[in-house]
Design an enzyme around this catalytic site. Structure first.
Site, PDB file in Angstrom:
ATOM      1  N   CYS A  62       0.821  -1.215   0.000  1.00  8.46           N
ATOM      2  CA  CYS A  62       0.000   0.000   0.000  1.00  8.46           C
ATOM      3  C   CYS A  62       0.854   1.264   0.000  1.00  8.46           C
ATOM      4  CB  CYS A  62      -0.944   0.008   1.199  1.00  8.46           C
ATOM      5  SG  CYS A  62      -2.105  -1.367   1.197  1.00  8.46           S
ATOM      6  N   HIS A  63       1.841   1.331   0.907  1.00 12.21           N
ATOM      7  CA  HIS A  63       2.642   2.557   1.022  1.00 12.21           C
ATOM      8  C   HIS A  63       4.133   2.278   1.163  1.00 12.21           C
ATOM      9  CE1 HIS A  63      -1.457   3.794   2.184  1.00 12.21           C
ATOM     10  NE2 HIS A  63      -1.158   4.805   1.401  1.00 12.21           N
ATOM     11  N   GLY A  64       4.541   1.029   0.975  1.00 14.16           N
ATOM     12  CA  GLY A  64       5.962   0.711   0.892  1.00 14.16           C
ATOM     13  C   GLY A  64       6.703   0.417   2.174  1.00 14.16           C
ATOM     14  N   PRO A  68       6.592   4.522   6.212  1.00 15.60           N
ATOM     15  CA  PRO A  68       5.318   5.066   6.708  1.00 15.60           C
ATOM     16  C   PRO A  68       4.798   4.397   7.980  1.00 15.60           C
ATOM     17  CG  PRO A  68       5.211   4.728   4.339  1.00 15.60           C
ATOM     18  CD  PRO A  68       6.496   4.097   4.818  1.00 15.60           C
TER      19      PRO A  68
END
Length: 195
Positions: free
Chosen positions: A153-155, A169
């Site tokens: 999703c955001h790494g 994140p």
């Protein structure tokens, strides 16, 4: 008092008592949790006897996926190399508390350090990380990747102890739920009396 009045008073009293019990029962029962609610929070017993090194099983506890992951000796050896790269190497942060017995590099009790038990939900926005066990350069992963988990999703990236790498994140490591060993091959997720 004549017997007909007495009979009528007794009958009325009994009817009133039955009515009161009938009305009060649902009210009183509403204070106890439903069977569904009990099941959602109840501890879950897990048989890990068939779990092979390098395999992960997923069980549901409190509506969340809990990973039970049997690490290989090679996977455990990579943890020394990631200690300096992860944000909270010994899981000491208090915003997402970790049981004392899991505040170590392995994030597991010493007697069972090859078994990792974590809630498989990223601490950033609740996505579910995926396995990226293969070492080496790969899309979206660093060139020195030693293996672990990746949240697409955001790494956010996590090592084989589900510890988040720095500057990602996700604010914290994946959560260790309360659990205990009933035997070498049986876990009870939801209680940590004898972990």
């Amino acid at each position: 008092m004549d017997s007909s009045k007495r009979t009528w008073l007794i009958a009325s009293g009994c009817a009133g008592a039955v009515g009161t019990v009938a009305l009060a029962t649902p009210f009183v029962e509403s204070f106890s949790p439903s069977e569904r609610a009990k099941a959602a929070g109840a501890p879950v017993e897990v048989d890990i006897s068939a779990l092979q090194p390098g395999e992960r099983m997923i069980v549901e506890w409190r509506g969340q996926p809990v990973w039970v992951f049997k690490r290989t000796p090679e996977m455990l050896a990579t943890l020394k190399t990631t200690d300096s790269e992860v944000a909270d190497p010994l899981s000491k942060r208090t915003d997402f508390p970790t049981p004392v017995w899991a505040q170590n590099e392995d994030r597991a009790p010493e007697a069972h350090k090859d078994i990792l038990v974590v809630v498989g939900i990223c601490t950033h926005l609740g996505c579910s990380p995926v396995e990226k066990f293969k070492a080496g350069p790969q899309p979206s992963l660093p060139d020195n990747w030693v293996g672990g988990f990746f949240c697409p999703c955001h790494g956010s990236t996590f090592d084989f102890s589900a510890r988040v790498f720095k500057n990602k994140p996700a604010p914290a490591n994946l959560l260790v739920p309360p659990y205990t060993y009933l035997s070498d091959t049986r876990l009870l997720i939801g209680e940590d009396k004898k972990a």
